[in-house]
Write a protein that holds these residues in place. Structure first.
Motif, short mmCIF file in Angstrom:
data_model
loop_
_atom_site.label_atom_id
_atom_site.label_comp_id
_atom_site.label_asym_id
_atom_site.label_seq_id
_atom_site.Cartn_x
_atom_site.Cartn_y
_atom_site.Cartn_z
N ASN A 257 -5.73 78.26 16.46
CA ASN A 257 -6.04 76.82 16.49
C ASN A 257 -7.13 76.51 15.48
N GLU A 258 -6.82 75.68 14.53
CA GLU A 258 -7.82 75.25 13.55
C GLU A 258 -8.65 76.43 13.04
N GLU B 191 -2.47 66.84 16.61
CA GLU B 191 -3.50 66.31 17.51
C GLU B 191 -4.05 65.01 16.97
N TRP C 165 -17.45 64.29 19.68
CA TRP C 165 -18.22 65.15 18.77
C TRP C 165 -18.86 64.36 17.62
N GLU D 137 -15.60 69.40 26.53
CA GLU D 137 -14.90 68.22 26.03
C GLU D 137 -14.50 67.25 27.15
N HIS E 162 -14.16 63.80 26.03
CA HIS E 162 -13.15 63.54 24.99
C HIS E 162 -11.92 62.98 25.69
C1 GLA Z 1 -9.69 69.92 17.65
C2 GLA Z 1 -9.23 71.06 18.52
C3 GLA Z 1 -9.03 70.66 19.94
C4 GLA Z 1 -10.10 69.75 20.42
C5 GLA Z 1 -10.18 68.56 19.52
C6 GLA Z 1 -11.20 67.55 19.93
O1 GLA Z 1 -8.70 69.23 17.04
O2 GLA Z 1 -8.08 71.68 18.02
O3 GLA Z 1 -8.99 71.84 20.71
O4 GLA Z 1 -11.33 70.42 20.42
O5 GLA Z 1 -10.54 69.01 18.24
O6 GLA Z 1 -11.22 66.46 19.05
#
Ligand code: GLA
Length: 655
Positions: A152-153, A305, A313, A353, A356
């Motif tokens: 992930n990212e 996403e 954040w 989060e 969020h």
């Molecule tokens: C990223 C991550 C998610 C989450 C979002 C919050 O895109 O991939 O897991 O943390 O940010 O904005």
């Protein structure tokens, strides 16, 4: 290779990250009911499930995931299954501290957050491969599984000892010998000559400016190491499921990954996108990332996403006003997205989060967020068949390259006011506001299909890229370049004359005497506009003409916009409206037309195949002229010649 079409099967995907391990099983059933009501047809499972799947080293707990996969399948919801490797369980760092990344000051990044893995750690890679292998073996044949989502990212840097050892190997591959390394890094400067590979390190905390070539290679190395981690997992899942596509989600315009290289290894390109709802240019920053992702995908792509409401954040996190989530979702669809997904399905009540947003907010089913999500789901389902698989095509290519970004960001540059991403954004904004459809391209890509190519800033360019630009212009293309382009070669060695001689010849620059960077907030008057950030003392050659000159000051009368043949060179950054007017004029000359003429401010038109999306980013209701008779796919209405769009309104018109 399987692609996104294999996942969508003619439907727009709608859904998001689903983290059911945070909830009791009763909630899963409630989730499924709400998902079905909202038209959710895809969820991403397992992104942060490593500790749940492998509670102790080598142990496996798949029971809960088995039940979830079955539950999704029974309810017709496809699963994007993630490898959980971005957040290792605490036992890993505890038992193997060498799996933890180290920052440039030598501090360890501990568990307790996420992404605390060293990309170079052999132990981490072994555990990551093992859990990936077992996931793929167990779920590869599951009917709910549609797509693999690796990690992930990807975004960790590591300056630690294992990374340093890998860095040496990487450098040996690149340069062969220490002589080659010393030459490429220019180590004659400041007594940096290396006599033994063991002396070579990651660019750790230093007393004064670091060697820029070393820093540049470290950035390349980091992107390559993360890519190695991705490839290792991708190859495992591919072996089990050659018929299923694989993706990893990019962060928007993130500096750390050479995405042009990465997308060669992906079946589906996906991105996470979080414009600030309060940002007056939020729609443009979204459009930029969407244009870039589509260009990387060379076809439909996945919005993996976004946020249904606020993120948590930013310093101050604003919700999305009514209608904005719908508007930005349809903007992504207009620009080629075949998937509109979110982080995350249900807003968490614990953890970092919890403030969020989710598609289901703390306010629950009755909350505005879910109600809007539900309406959007229904609308996407309505237009799905007409939209998926169709292509959005840009008429203009904006050139962008991570290596040049990295090289141009070195500490010892002449102006820290010049920020690559901001310059790129300023040029894209000008084209976006002029309703000109843009793609992004790498400077070595085939550019022949474009009538106009713009280079906001490519500080370093290799010979192949330069030859490509020359060939493009020779072939009849129109090229516009911003300042600080072609200054250095791939090793960040300044080209003789301060700018590559072939490019100087192309743009009509006989001598580049000096750069005159501007202070923050300073501007310089030019014929017809104000320049910002930068100015240059240029002597032009006989064939070039000064289209606009600097006025007053040291550079009075010298070219701010230089023209030679079908090229222009901009020795400053015109103010936003001026850059728009300049580029719109050049585009018109090159035969590139706006998507739609005469649109009110804040309204955007995008073509996807024969569909015309018109999006009102303003909070005012507007009249828009759309010559001809159209069918609005969202409402079923017939539209002739003009229409009214309410605040944040959208139409999707088919002729
Ligand atoms: C990223 C991550 C998610 C989450 C979002 C919050 O895109 O991939 O897991 O943390 O940010 O904005």
């Amino acid at each position: 290779m399987p692609d996104l079409g294999a996942v969508t099967n003619g439907r727009l995907l709608f859904g998001g990250d689903y983290n059911p391990e945070q909830w009791p099983e009763e909630t899963w059933h409630e989730d499924v009911r709400l998902m079905k009501d909202a038209g959710v047809n895809t969820v991403t499972l397992g992104v942060f499930s490593w500790a749940k799947l492998e509670p102790r080293p080598g142990e496996r707990d798949f029971g809960w995931l088995d039940r979830l996969m079955d539950l999704m399948h029974e309810n017709g919801i496809g699963v994007v299954l993630a490898t959980p490797t971005s957040s290792p369980p605490p036992w890993m760092g505890h038992l193997h501290p060498d799996t933890l990344p180290v920052d440039q000051d030598g501090r360890t990044e501990w568990w307790g957050g996420r992404q605390h893995f060293s990309h170079s750690s052999a132990v981490y890679r072994r555990y990551a491969a093992a859990i990936t292998e077992d996931l793929a073996a167990r779920y590869g044949g599951h009917p709910a599984l549609t797509l693999w989502h690796i990690n992930n990212e990807y975004c960790t840097y590591d300056w630690g000892p294992e990374a340093a050892a890998r860095f040496r190997d990487w450098l040996r591959d690149r340069y062969g010998t220490l002589d080659g390394l010393n030459e490429a890094w220019g180590t004659a400067f400041w007594s940096q000559g290396y006599g033994d590979w063991a002396e070579v390190h990651t660019p750790r905390h230093a007393h004064y400016l670091k060697n820029p070539a070393q820093v540049l290679d470290f950035k390349r190395f980091t992107s390559d190491m993360l890519l190695e981690c991705y490839l290792a997992e991708r190859d495992i899942v591919r072996r089990h499921t050659p018929h299923l596509p694989v993706t990893t989600n990019f962060m928007p315009l993130w500096v750390g990954q050479d995405a042009w290289r990465w997308v060669e290894e992906e079946d589906v390109v996906s991105v996470d996108l979080y414009p600030d709802p309060r940002d007056p240019l939020g729609a443009q920053s979204g459009a930029l990332v969407q244009d870039m992702t589509r260009s990387q995908a060379r076809g439909p792509w996945m919005l993996m996403e976004q946020a249904a409401g606020p993120v948590n954040w930013r310093g101050v996190n604003h919700p999305k006003p009514r209608g904005l989530n719908r508007l930005w979702s349809l903007q992504a669809v207009a620009r080629g997205a075949d998937a509109v997904c979110y982080f995350q399905w249900r807003q968490s009540r614990q953890g970092a989060e919890k403030f969020h947003s989710g598609m289901v907010s703390h306010a629950g089913e009755r909350g505005r967020t879910y109600q809007e999500v539900k309406r959007l789901g229904a609308e996407l389902a309505r237009i799905s068949g007409e939209v998926t698989g169709r292509h959005t095509v840009g008429d203009i290519a904006v050139l962008h390259d991570w290596h040049s970004w990295w090289a141009g960001s070195h500490e010892g540059r002449l102006s820290t006011q010049v920020d690559y991403a901001q310059v790129l954004t300023a040029w894209h904004r000008a084209l976006w506001e002029a309703q000109l459809a843009t793609d992004f391209a790498h400077p070595e890509h085939d550019l022949t299909a474009y009538k106009l190519v713009v280079v906001p800033q490519l500080y370093s360019l290799g010979d192949a890229a330069i030859e490509n630009l020359l060939a493009y212009v020779r072939g009849g293309g129109t090229l516009v370049s911003g300042f600080l382009t072609g200054v250095a070669d791939e090793d960040d060695r300044v080209r003789a004359g301060g700018m590559d001689s072939r490019l100087r010849e192309l743009f009509g620059i006989r001598t580049l005497h000096e750069w005159w960077p501007l202070d923050a907030g300073e501007s310089v008057e030019c014929d017809g506009f104000r320049g910002t950030l930068w100015s240059e003392e240029i002597e032009k050659d006989e064939e070039a003409t000064t289209e606009a000159a600097f006025k007053g000051g040291e550079l009075d009368g010298l070219p701010a916009v230089l023209r030679k043949g079908r090229t222009r060179y901009l020795a400053t950054l015109p103010d936003s409206g001026d850059l728009r007017a300049l580029l719109a004029g050049i585009a018109a000359e090159a035969g590139v037309r706006p998507v739609l003429n005469g649109l009110p401010a804040g309204v955007e038109a995008v073509r996807r195949g024969e569909l015309l999306f018109v999006l009102n980013h303003s909070r005012e209701s507007v009249r828009v002229e759309v010559p001809g008779t159209h069918h609005d796919l969202l409402t079923g209405a017939t539209v002739t010649d003009e229409l009214t769009l309410d605040r944040y309104g959208v139409v999707v018109l088919r002729p």
